[in-house]
Scaffold this motif. Sequence first.
Motif, PDB file in Angstrom:
ATOM      1  N   VAL A 109      51.265  43.961-143.622  1.00  0.00           N
ATOM      2  CA  VAL A 109      50.814  43.984-145.012  1.00  0.00           C
ATOM      3  C   VAL A 109      49.318  44.260-145.040  1.00  0.00           C
ATOM      4  CG1 VAL A 109      52.566  42.440-145.981  1.00  0.00           C
ATOM      5  CG2 VAL A 109      50.462  41.481-144.988  1.00  0.00           C
ATOM      6  N   GLU A 110      48.869  44.653-146.219  1.00  0.00           N
ATOM      7  CA  GLU A 110      47.437  44.896-146.389  1.00  0.00           C
ATOM      8  C   GLU A 110      46.764  43.677-147.012  1.00  0.00           C
ATOM      9  OE1 GLU A 110      46.454  48.615-148.253  1.00  0.00           O
ATOM     10  OE2 GLU A 110      44.646  47.789-149.186  1.00  0.00           O
ATOM     11  N   MET A 111      45.606  43.316-146.481  1.00  0.00           N
ATOM     12  CA  MET A 111      44.775  42.278-147.083  1.00  0.00           C
ATOM     13  C   MET A 111      43.442  42.909-147.450  1.00  0.00           C
ATOM     14  SD  MET A 111      46.663  39.527-147.047  1.00  0.00           S
ATOM     15  CE  MET A 111      45.541  38.164-147.384  1.00  0.00           C
ATOM     16  N   GLY A 112      42.901  42.518-148.601  1.00  0.00           N
ATOM     17  CA  GLY A 112      41.605  43.040-149.029  1.00  0.00           C
ATOM     18  C   GLY A 112      40.534  41.972-148.884  1.00  0.00           C
ATOM     19  N   VAL A 113      39.348  42.398-148.481  1.00  0.00           N
ATOM     20  CA  VAL A 113      38.192  41.499-148.455  1.00  0.00           C
ATOM     21  C   VAL A 113      37.050  42.221-149.168  1.00  0.00           C
ATOM     22  CG1 VAL A 113      36.493  40.285-147.046  1.00  0.00           C
ATOM     23  CG2 VAL A 113      38.872  40.427-146.276  1.00  0.00           C
ATOM     24  N   ARG A 114      36.605  41.633-150.266  1.00  0.00           N
ATOM     25  CA  ARG A 114      35.545  42.248-151.062  1.00  0.00           C
ATOM     26  C   ARG A 114      34.310  41.361-150.981  1.00  0.00           C
ATOM     27  NH1 ARG A 114      35.434  41.732-156.416  1.00  0.00           N
ATOM     28  NH2 ARG A 114      37.560  40.923-156.387  1.00  0.00           N
ATOM     29  N   ALA A 115      33.170  41.975-150.683  1.00  0.00           N
ATOM     30  CA  ALA A 115      31.913  41.229-150.652  1.00  0.00           C
ATOM     31  C   ALA A 115      31.294  41.264-152.037  1.00  0.00           C
ATOM     32  CB  ALA A 115      30.962  41.845-149.637  1.00  0.00           C
TER      33      ALA A 115
END
Lengths: 235, 76
Positions: A109-115
């Motif tokens: 699966v895809e995980m997003g990490v946004r700063a």
Amino acid sequence: VDRKAEVYLYCVRAADHPPPDALSGVDGAPVARLVRGPLAAWYALLPRRAPDEAGLRAHEAVVREALRSATPVPFRFGTWFADEAALAALLSDEAERLLALLARVRGRVEMGVRAVERAASEPPADAPVPAPAGSGPGRAYLERRREALGAGARRERRAERIAGEVRERLEAGAEVLTTLLPDPTTPCELSFLIPRGEVVTFRERVAALQLEGVELVVSGPWAPYSFVAGERIST
Amino acid sequence: MKIETTEEELPWDDGGDFALVDLINRVLDRGVVIHGDLTISVAGVDLVYVGLNAVLTSVSTARRVLRSDGGRGSEG
């Protein structure tokens, strides 16, 4: 205006599980399934329409239903075909490519990490040296211009540095894509393709990551939108 | 030919109420592309989404980012 219903495609996945009964998606249209060999398309009949927040959320809700039992290949919002025959042709003509994509994302699966910049963030340590005062207007213009360009370049360097640090400390074998965003409050975003069983651990690792000046916002699990984004299929 | 695919159950995030920016970045900007041209409007912001070359960043800073050949709308 004639609003003829056309075939709207959500995703392609293995032909094992059908969509849940009574699943509806964009504009409330029921989700159907078209099977060709090992592949199934999840689609609905609905007139073309512009995307809006409700539409995007409805699209994602259907893709999530597909993701629940096995990772699908998600299509971008706004993928319409004239009729079921055209969709069936896609599944037949592009079977090899779609199967390869499914194999690539299978079990992941895809995980997003946004700063996100902290609200009361101090100016970065590499802030510009102020230009000397008392110069002529032309000189002042050039200085302002230079500073503006410099600010953009500094922001980009900073975004790259943050992204690099996040990658380094989270990567651990995952596939990673980095996007530098032109939004000054959100310098960068990273997408990770991770095994389905590692979602909780991944969230914990992001939560434990301390970076100066930015907060990390984790999202997902998503279908692997970012990891099929290069795929362009002409019909 | 049959592929067996039942996979591990997923721990979803809180009720699926994810940030719009994360949603836009994926559902509008990524995913497999079939058709070229779309004209779209998101959250009241009109955007022209040209061909395959648009990069949509967030609602608050939505802007067009086109490659130098953008606007022709040709297939990649």
